[in-house]
Design a protein around this motif. Structure first.
Motif, mmCIF file in Angstrom:
data_model
loop_
_atom_site.group_PDB
_atom_site.id
_atom_site.type_symbol
_atom_site.label_atom_id
_atom_site.label_comp_id
_atom_site.label_asym_id
_atom_site.label_seq_id
_atom_site.Cartn_x
_atom_site.Cartn_y
_atom_site.Cartn_z
ATOM 1 N N SER A 134 10.664 25.934 12.808
ATOM 2 C CA SER A 134 11.531 26.822 12.032
ATOM 3 C C SER A 134 12.156 27.859 12.945
ATOM 4 N N LEU A 135 13.487 27.844 13.073
ATOM 5 C CA LEU A 135 14.153 28.849 13.893
ATOM 6 C C LEU A 135 13.963 30.251 13.325
ATOM 7 N N GLU A 136 13.910 30.348 12.002
ATOM 8 C CA GLU A 136 13.679 31.654 11.386
ATOM 9 C C GLU A 136 12.327 32.216 11.804
ATOM 10 N N ALA A 137 11.301 31.362 11.788
ATOM 11 C CA ALA A 137 9.966 31.808 12.179
ATOM 12 C C ALA A 137 9.927 32.181 13.657
ATOM 13 N N ILE A 138 10.595 31.402 14.504
ATOM 14 C CA ILE A 138 10.634 31.715 15.934
ATOM 15 C C ILE A 138 11.271 33.081 16.163
ATOM 16 N N ALA A 139 12.389 33.335 15.485
ATOM 17 C CA ALA A 139 13.089 34.601 15.661
ATOM 18 C C ALA A 139 12.216 35.791 15.259
ATOM 19 N N ARG B 255 23.975 31.888 13.083
ATOM 20 C CA ARG B 255 24.253 33.172 12.446
ATOM 21 C C ARG B 255 23.969 33.107 10.954
ATOM 22 N N SER B 256 23.298 34.149 10.477
ATOM 23 C CA SER B 256 23.090 34.334 9.042
ATOM 24 C C SER B 256 22.783 35.802 8.827
ATOM 25 N N SER B 257 22.859 36.251 7.582
ATOM 26 C CA SER B 257 22.560 37.657 7.286
ATOM 27 C C SER B 257 21.125 37.995 7.653
ATOM 28 N N LEU B 258 20.219 37.010 7.550
ATOM 29 C CA LEU B 258 18.817 37.245 7.905
ATOM 30 C C LEU B 258 18.661 37.401 9.412
ATOM 31 N N PHE B 259 19.271 36.508 10.170
ATOM 32 C CA PHE B 259 19.121 36.504 11.616
ATOM 33 C C PHE B 259 19.810 37.706 12.256
ATOM 34 N N ASP B 260 20.979 38.067 11.762
ATOM 35 C CA ASP B 260 21.752 39.139 12.381
ATOM 36 C C ASP B 260 21.067 40.497 12.257
ATOM 37 N N ASN B 261 20.146 40.641 11.312
ATOM 38 C CA ASN B 261 19.460 41.921 11.126
ATOM 39 C C ASN B 261 18.200 42.047 11.981
ATOM 40 N N LEU B 262 17.837 40.999 12.698
ATOM 41 C CA LEU B 262 16.654 41.059 13.547
ATOM 42 C C LEU B 262 16.933 41.865 14.808
ATOM 43 N N ARG B 263 15.926 42.590 15.265
ATOM 44 C CA ARG B 263 16.039 43.387 16.498
ATOM 45 C C ARG B 263 15.589 42.529 17.674
ATOM 46 N N VAL B 264 16.532 41.728 18.186
ATOM 47 C CA VAL B 264 16.272 40.837 19.321
ATOM 48 C C VAL B 264 17.484 40.850 20.242
ATOM 49 N N ALA B 265 17.242 40.424 21.478
ATOM 50 C CA ALA B 265 18.329 40.276 22.443
ATOM 51 C C ALA B 265 18.672 38.798 22.577
ATOM 52 N N ARG B 266 19.962 38.497 22.622
ATOM 53 C CA ARG B 266 20.438 37.127 22.834
ATOM 54 C C ARG B 266 21.037 37.050 24.236
ATOM 55 N N LEU B 267 20.341 36.429 25.144
ATOM 56 C CA LEU B 267 20.791 36.370 26.529
ATOM 57 C C LEU B 267 21.508 35.045 26.797
ATOM 58 N N PRO B 268 22.704 35.097 27.388
ATOM 59 C CA PRO B 268 23.441 33.855 27.675
ATOM 60 C C PRO B 268 22.737 33.039 28.748
ATOM 61 N N LEU B 269 22.961 31.726 28.702
ATOM 62 C CA LEU B 269 22.362 30.797 29.650
ATOM 63 C C LEU B 269 23.463 30.142 30.479
ATOM 64 N N ARG B 270 23.190 29.929 31.743
ATOM 65 C CA ARG B 270 24.163 29.194 32.565
ATOM 66 C C ARG B 270 24.085 27.709 32.195
#
Length: 285
Positions: free
Chosen positions: A219-224, A240-255
């Motif tokens: 579950s991606l939700e559980a991982i987040a 992207r979803s309203s649930l995911f966007d409210n999480l306090r996490v950093a999204r780091l780009p990957l090469r």
């Protein structure tokens, strides 16, 4: 005989549980039991039998399953033929969990607001489960991850969005290089039995990184949520979803990040093609 009784019977038989059928059909367990009882009274034989905590079809139940599926399919075809010039009727739509929380709510709202008389039944599942459901004609269409193998010519694939993978990390690591975090921090793995999880695993192999893996979730939700709690980092698509966007996490780009492609898969001869197209257009919008 009401077709919803047949639908309920098939749902219980498929999942072996009245409670699961209740959840998927949005009917109380008592209502599920009443429907099964009404069908058994009409048939004149018990159709389900308890086996421990599960239920399974009796010989009589097994005997009517395939015909029941054909009856429901023919009823849907009748509705479609009666409204051949418009998007109308019933649609059995499968969807992965991130589509249910991200893509579908707004899209379905647009469908219901603009098309009267629509009845959409949603079936959640993994991409592999939904793909098999299409082949077995249990659903009419599915929103899922693009299969990691050639799609048969009998099926049509329509891309909805392409999501690059990112490294999800607690916010205090927002300035740390992704490669360093993958080598040093506890790693929460996106389940490799999922098609998206295989992309993450292949990416790690391409970097020759063996992370400090301690957990594998489907579950991606559980991982987040786990990442937000500071329990590790994870490779996952930037959905992207309203649930995911409210999480306090950093999204780091990957090469050279892999992409998870989300789309709609359907048989080319699906009877409710206009309704499927209406849902696809609304989700894309």
């Amino acid at each position: 005989m009401e077709t919803r009784f047949l639908e309920t019977f098939l749902m219980v038989a498929q999942h072996g549980s009245l409670a699961e059928a209740s959840r998927r059909l949005g009917v109380t367990p008592a209502g599920i039991a009443q429907r099964i009882q009404a069908l058994e009274d009409e048939i004149g034989l018990p159709l389900l039998a308890r086996s421990g905590r599960r239920v399974k079809p009796t010989q009589a139940g097994l005997a009517i399953m395939e015909k029941s599926r054909r009856v429901l399919s023919e009823v849907r075809e009748l509705k479609s033929l009666a409204h051949d010039d418009q998007a109308f009727g019933e649609l059995r739509l499968g969807a992965i969990s991130t589509a249910l929380t991200g893509l579908l709510p707004g899209g379905l709202r647009r469908v219901f607001d603009t098309i009267p008389g629509v009845d959409i039944f949603l079936l959640p599942g993994t991409s592999a489960e939904l793909y098999n459901g299409l082949l077995e004609e249990k659903i009419d269409a599915a929103i899922l991850v693009k299969p990691p193998f050639p799609i048969p010519k009998t099926l049509q694939w329509d891309l909805i969005r392409s999501e690059p993978f990112v490294l999800l990390a607690p916010p205090e690591f927002a300035e740390t290089p992704a490669d360093q975090l993958l080598r040093e921090q506890p790693f929460i793995r996106y389940d490799r039995s999922n098609w998206g999880g295989r992309l993450a695993d292949t990416y790690l192999q391409s970097l020759r990184i063996l992370p400090r893996e301690w957990l594998e979730l489907d579950s991606l939700e559980a991982i987040a949520v786990m990442v937000e709690a500071g329990l590790g980092v994870s490779l996952m698509p930037d959905w992207r979803s309203s649930l995911f966007d409210n999480l306090r996490v950093a999204r780091l780009p990957l090469r050279n990040a892999p992409h998870r492609e989300i789309g709609l898969l359907r048989p080319r001869n699906v009877r409710s093609s206009r309704l499927v197209q209406a849902v696809l257009d609304a989700v894309r919008a």
